[in-house]
Enzyme design. Structure first.
Site, PDB file in Angstrom:
ATOM      1  N   LYS A 197       0.843  -1.190   0.000  1.00 42.13           N
ATOM      2  CA  LYS A 197       0.000   0.000   0.000  1.00 42.13           C
ATOM      3  C   LYS A 197       0.883   1.245   0.000  1.00 42.13           C
ATOM      4  O   LYS A 197       1.962   1.249   0.618  1.00 42.13           O
ATOM      5  CB  LYS A 197      -0.911   0.002   1.227  1.00 42.13           C
ATOM      6  CG  LYS A 197      -1.864  -1.187   1.295  1.00 42.13           C
ATOM      7  CD  LYS A 197      -2.915  -1.127   0.207  1.00 42.13           C
ATOM      8  CE  LYS A 197      -3.919  -2.259   0.325  1.00 42.13           C
ATOM      9  NZ  LYS A 197      -4.940  -2.204  -0.742  1.00 42.13           N
ATOM     10  N   ASP A 226      -0.499   0.168  -4.422  1.00 39.61           N
ATOM     11  CA  ASP A 226      -1.936   0.449  -4.412  1.00 39.61           C
ATOM     12  C   ASP A 226      -2.196   1.684  -3.554  1.00 39.61           C
ATOM     13  O   ASP A 226      -1.895   1.684  -2.355  1.00 39.61           O
ATOM     14  CB  ASP A 226      -2.666  -0.769  -3.823  1.00 39.61           C
ATOM     15  CG  ASP A 226      -4.175  -0.611  -3.834  1.00 39.61           C
ATOM     16  OD1 ASP A 226      -4.670   0.448  -4.272  1.00 39.61           O
ATOM     17  OD2 ASP A 226      -4.864  -1.561  -3.396  1.00 39.61           O
ATOM     18  N   GLU A 252      -1.922   0.762  -8.757  1.00 42.44           N
ATOM     19  CA  GLU A 252      -3.355   0.437  -8.606  1.00 42.44           C
ATOM     20  C   GLU A 252      -4.128   1.584  -7.958  1.00 42.44           C
ATOM     21  O   GLU A 252      -3.665   2.180  -6.981  1.00 42.44           O
ATOM     22  CB  GLU A 252      -3.468  -0.827  -7.751  1.00 42.44           C
ATOM     23  CG  GLU A 252      -4.891  -1.257  -7.421  1.00 42.44           C
ATOM     24  CD  GLU A 252      -4.905  -2.614  -6.704  1.00 42.44           C
ATOM     25  OE1 GLU A 252      -4.069  -3.474  -7.052  1.00 42.44           O
ATOM     26  OE2 GLU A 252      -5.726  -2.795  -5.790  1.00 42.44           O
ATOM     27  N   GLU A 278     -11.499  -2.230  -8.719  1.00 43.46           N
ATOM     28  CA  GLU A 278     -12.188  -2.773  -7.544  1.00 43.46           C
ATOM     29  C   GLU A 278     -13.336  -1.883  -7.085  1.00 43.46           C
ATOM     30  O   GLU A 278     -14.228  -2.343  -6.377  1.00 43.46           O
ATOM     31  CB  GLU A 278     -11.201  -3.009  -6.395  1.00 43.46           C
ATOM     32  CG  GLU A 278     -10.716  -1.756  -5.714  1.00 43.46           C
ATOM     33  CD  GLU A 278      -9.756  -2.060  -4.580  1.00 43.46           C
ATOM     34  OE1 GLU A 278      -8.625  -2.474  -4.859  1.00 43.46           O
ATOM     35  OE2 GLU A 278     -10.139  -1.870  -3.411  1.00 43.46           O
ATOM     36  N   HIS A 328      -9.892  -8.465  -7.980  1.00 39.89           N
ATOM     37  CA  HIS A 328      -9.634  -7.925  -6.653  1.00 39.89           C
ATOM     38  C   HIS A 328     -10.173  -8.856  -5.566  1.00 39.89           C
ATOM     39  O   HIS A 328     -11.337  -9.249  -5.606  1.00 39.89           O
ATOM     40  CB  HIS A 328     -10.324  -6.552  -6.532  1.00 39.89           C
ATOM     41  CG  HIS A 328     -10.402  -6.026  -5.135  1.00 39.89           C
ATOM     42  ND1 HIS A 328     -11.576  -5.968  -4.414  1.00 39.89           N
ATOM     43  CD2 HIS A 328      -9.439  -5.554  -4.308  1.00 39.89           C
ATOM     44  CE1 HIS A 328     -11.331  -5.455  -3.224  1.00 39.89           C
ATOM     45  NE2 HIS A 328     -10.054  -5.204  -3.124  1.00 39.89           N
TER      46      HIS A 328
HETATM   47 MG    MG Z   1      -6.754  -2.243  -4.166  1.00 38.70          MG
END
Ligand code: MG
Length: 391
Positions: A197, A226, A252, A278, A328
């Protein structure tokens, strides 16, 4: 335009089937739906999950069993990250179940379109679509059980195993040392890639974490990041420019998912592939991303797009335009969908259902294979599930 008008278009329009499909006499059995049973569970994650916009401390799990006249039962489900589960169950009970009890379970697309149109004023995304997804998944499970085929083969059977990447150690609250250590462990365990992340308070921190992980795991494993839609286009471009040399496999959800134009601006400024999907609820928005040439990898979530039916339409459209798909979350279901099509990249490892399953997926040579059982083959342990039941 009235609901009755839409119904007439659905039932008598040029491109729609005009009657429920009938079976040749004596060869095929009808699959009239006899019963629909819904329930709701709340399964807490086994590790703390924090990203740039939320903390994931609860997974609500709306669940449905659809039984046909022969007693064959399909199971379907949805999920939330902690809010809306009760409303999803109510939607299924009040609005979707009456449709199902009028229908033959084999007419999945007809049922999907009835659910879509009958709820269009309150739906077209969000909690209604999450309820539709549970129903649609159950119908496909039922169909595959009747066909005595694993779901992935009923849907196309492109391959028997799919590469897996691990997200469950890349959470944003982890220190850089913890992030690096877990990343190395996952590579040693055989995962083909890892995703971390981004979206810390300082862009400098994000850049440092990305390069620290890349240096630790080497150049070979796939590395993705992401942002969970935290940034605007300018901020996303800043990060992309500073990490071009990190060899990222994808970037992402860099920006708000509905903002197609900002993704266009980002893509003009970076060579890092953009992954999106997602937070997209239907095939029409995916079509827009494809038409604008904005995304490289589509990440539909079968639960958020209203089920397997819509997921497959997005996946087939992506294939036509030379794009990859990489679903996802929800690996136990998505392993089937990924194996059904030839252009899927990965299954995402977050073992959210493991606490309630009899049998979990096994990593072999960095891949997962769908269970070789009729249907989706996800075996829920009813006793374990019961511990988490809310309704
Ligand atoms: Mg994601």
């Amino acid at each position: 335009m009235s609901l009755q008008h839409w119904r007439r278009r659905l039932e008598h329009g040029n491109c729609q089937i005009t009657e429920p499909v009938s079976c040749p006499q004596g060869k095929l059995k009808k699959m009239k739906i006899k019963a629909v049973r819904t329930s709701l569970y709340d399964i807490p994650p086994e590790v703390e999950r924090v990203d740039a916009i939320q903390t994931f401390v609860s997974m609500e799990f709306p669940f449905v069993e659809i039984e046909d006249a022969d007693g064959v039962v399909g199971t379907g489900f949805s999920y939330t990250i902690g809010t809306g589960g009760e409303a999803i169950k109510q939607i299924m009970d009040a609005y979707l179940t009456p449709i199902l009890l009028e229908e033959d379970a084999s007419n999945i697309d007809r049922i999907w379109n009835r659910m879509w149109m009958d709820t269009h004023w309150i739906g077209r995304g969000g909690i209604v679509t999450l309820g539709m997804a549970a129903v649609d998944i159950a119908l496909w499970d039922l169909m595959a059980k009747r066909a005595e085929l694993p779901l992935y083969q009923l849907l196309g059977g492109a391959r028997a195993a799919v590469p897996v990447y691990n997200t469950d150690g890349g959470w944003l609250h982890l220190s850089e040392d913890e992030l690096v250590r877990q990343s190395m462990e996952f590579v040693e365990q055989g995962f083909k890639g890892i995703k971390i992340k981004v979206g810390r308070d300082s862009l400098h921190e994000d850049v440092a974490r990305i390069f620290a992980v890349r240096e630790a795991i080497g150049q070979e494993p796939y590395l993705m990041v992401d942002a969970n839609m935290k940034w605007n286009a300018r901020e996303a471009i800043q990060l992309a420019c500073r990490v071009e040399e990190a060899g990222l496999f994808w970037f992402e959800e860099p920006i708000e998912a509905d903002d197609v134009d900002s993704h266009v601006a980002l893509r003009e400024k970076t060579t890092i592939p953009i992954a999106i999907g997602e937070t997209i609820y239907n095939k029409y928005v995916f079509k827009e991303y494809i038409a604008q040439g904005t995304a490289d990898i589509l990440q539909p979530d079968a639960v958020r797009v209203g089920g397997i039916s819509e997921w497959m339409k997005v996946a087939h459209t992506a294939e036509c335009f030379g794009l990859s798909v990489s679903p996802h979350f929800l690996m136990d279901l998505h392993v089937h969908l990924s194996a059904a099509v030839p252009h899927s990249l990965f299954v995402e490892y977050i073992p959210s259902l493991d606490p309630v399953l009899e049998d979990t997926l096994t990593l072999k040579d960095g891949h997962f294979s769908p269970p070789d059982r009729p249907g989706h083959g996800i075996l829920f342990d009813k006793q374990k599930l019961a511990r988490y039941q809310i309704f």
